[in-house]
Write a protein that holds these residues in place. Structure first.
Motif, PDB file in Angstrom:
ATOM      1  N   ARG A  27       0.856  -1.233   0.061  1.00  0.00           N
ATOM      2  CA  ARG A  27       0.080  -0.240   0.001  1.00  0.00           C
ATOM      3  C   ARG A  27       0.780   1.228   0.059  1.00  0.00           C
ATOM      4  N   ILE A  29       0.766   5.801  -0.500  1.00  0.00           N
ATOM      5  CA  ILE A  29       0.279   6.920  -0.246  1.00  0.00           C
ATOM      6  C   ILE A  29       0.930   7.877  -0.731  1.00  0.00           C
ATOM      7  N   ALA A  40     -14.249   8.065  -7.331  1.00  0.00           N
ATOM      8  CA  ALA A  40     -14.156   6.742  -6.928  1.00  0.00           C
ATOM      9  C   ALA A  40     -14.251   5.899  -8.256  1.00  0.00           C
ATOM     10  N   SER A  64      -8.680   5.749  -3.181  1.00  0.00           N
ATOM     11  CA  SER A  64      -8.945   6.928  -2.285  1.00  0.00           C
ATOM     12  C   SER A  64      -9.872   7.687  -3.323  1.00  0.00           C
ATOM     13  N   ARG A  70      -3.690  13.741  -1.737  1.00  0.00           N
ATOM     14  CA  ARG A  70      -3.259  12.544  -1.485  1.00  0.00           C
ATOM     15  C   ARG A  70      -4.074  11.313  -2.194  1.00  0.00           C
ATOM     16  N   VAL A  71      -3.401  10.431  -2.842  1.00  0.00           N
ATOM     17  CA  VAL A  71      -3.926   9.406  -3.547  1.00  0.00           C
ATOM     18  C   VAL A  71      -3.295   8.106  -2.814  1.00  0.00           C
ATOM     19  N   ASP A  72      -4.371   7.250  -2.843  1.00  0.00           N
ATOM     20  CA  ASP A  72      -3.915   5.623  -1.900  1.00  0.00           C
ATOM     21  C   ASP A  72      -3.868   4.585  -2.997  1.00  0.00           C
ATOM     22  N   ALA A 148     -12.455   2.509  -3.195  1.00  0.00           N
ATOM     23  CA  ALA A 148     -12.639   3.779  -3.391  1.00  0.00           C
ATOM     24  C   ALA A 148     -14.248   4.328  -3.245  1.00  0.00           C
ATOM     25  N   ARG A 151     -15.410   3.917   0.304  1.00  0.00           N
ATOM     26  CA  ARG A 151     -14.894   5.164   1.057  1.00  0.00           C
ATOM     27  C   ARG A 151     -15.883   6.243   0.787  1.00  0.00           C
ATOM     28  N   SER A 152     -15.989   6.377  -0.513  1.00  0.00           N
ATOM     29  CA  SER A 152     -16.856   7.523  -1.047  1.00  0.00           C
ATOM     30  C   SER A 152     -18.376   7.499  -0.350  1.00  0.00           C
ATOM     31  N   PHE A 176      -7.066  -3.980   1.632  1.00  0.00           N
ATOM     32  CA  PHE A 176      -7.787  -3.277   2.682  1.00  0.00           C
ATOM     33  C   PHE A 176      -8.840  -3.808   3.649  1.00  0.00           C
ATOM     34  N   VAL A 179     -10.571  -1.529   5.835  1.00  0.00           N
ATOM     35  CA  VAL A 179     -11.681  -0.750   5.163  1.00  0.00           C
ATOM     36  C   VAL A 179     -13.127  -1.722   5.126  1.00  0.00           C
TER      37      VAL A 179
END
Length: 263
Positions: A27, A29, A40, A64, A70-72, A148, A151-152, A176, A179
């Protein structure tokens, strides 16, 4: 504000965090100067350039979404790849990367999205796309863009019914997991995990490859008119998409994303 439009500019990003995600994946970031935010489901390109000028570019889904710099990413290593072995084994916090994106406008989801063409026929009026349930189906690292979307969904406190059907080899290979734990903490989200090689102790289902019957019992029925986002290897995507159509799902409501064998 996130425009969602694909961006042709190359930008420089700084790695601010990197740690193992699975035994074969990492992972990462990245803080990207001038990043416009992303929707997303979008992806980006990473370009590596050697001292002799040779460069290699690969696309990676973004885990993300939303505004911010920032991008994941979660990168799975292919031993014969040109880019992923470096990103997984050698990249360090503080390193700089060339980033191109965000890219893509088809395999995307936004809370309270506008109506889409496949949602419109209900016998007397239009139905907002956000009123339709969303079915996510991922295989292996194909879950990344779906994360993503989750998360959104969570960030917006969106009430759209969401389900994720996730096929993965073992518990150690779940991307993840933080998550996905406890269904993301959202009552409108359900996560179904299918283990193909090894399951956790006490798991009620024997590990096996995903089947048409499992898909039928786990996803929203075709009568609910869900929007479906399906991502994984080419074989996985084509097989599951065929099953969905056989089960009565409208092909126009099934959006697919495939990854190949080079990275």
């Amino acid at each position: 504000m996130v425009s969602g439009a694909s961006d042709t500019a190359w930008r420089v990003g700084t790695v601010v965090e990197a740690h193992p995600e699975t035994p074969s994946a990492r992972r990462i970031i990245i803080d990207v100067d001038g990043w416009p935010g992303n929707i997303a489901g979008q992806h980006l390109d990473v370009r590596l350039t050697a001292p002799d000028g040779y460069s290699a570019t690969r696309s990676y889904s973004i885990a993300s979404a939303g505004p911010g710099s920032r991008v994941d990413l979660a990168v799975d290593k292919l031993p014969d790849g040109e880019v992923s072995p470096f990103l997984v084994d050698d990249l360090m916090v503080g390193d700089m990367l060339e980033i191109h994106g965000p890219l893509g406008g088809w395999f995307v989801w936004e809370p309270d999205a506008a109506p889409d063409a496949a949602a419109e026929r209900d016998g007397g009026g239009s139905v907002a796309a956000s009123a339709r349930p969303v079915q996510l189906i991922g295989g292996g690292s194909g879950v990344v863009p779906l994360v993503a979307m989750i998360r959104s969904h969570v960030a917006a406190d969106d009430s759209t019914p969401f389900r994720l059907l996730y096929s993965v080899r073992t518990p150690d290979d779940v991307f993840f997991s933080d998550v996905l734990a406890d269904d993301g903490g959202m009552p409108a989200l359900r996560v179904d995990l299918i283990y193909t090689r090894r399951a956790p102790d006490g798991w009620p289902v024997t590990p096996a490859r995903i089947t048409r019957e499992v898909v039928e019992s786990s996803v929203f029925p075709a009568s609910d008119n869900p929007r479906v986002y399906l991502c994984g290897s080419t074989t996985f995507v084509e097989t599951v998409a065929e099953w969905l159509v056989d089960l009565g799902h409208d092909p126009r409501s099934i959006r697919t994303e495939r990854f190949g064998g080079t990275s």
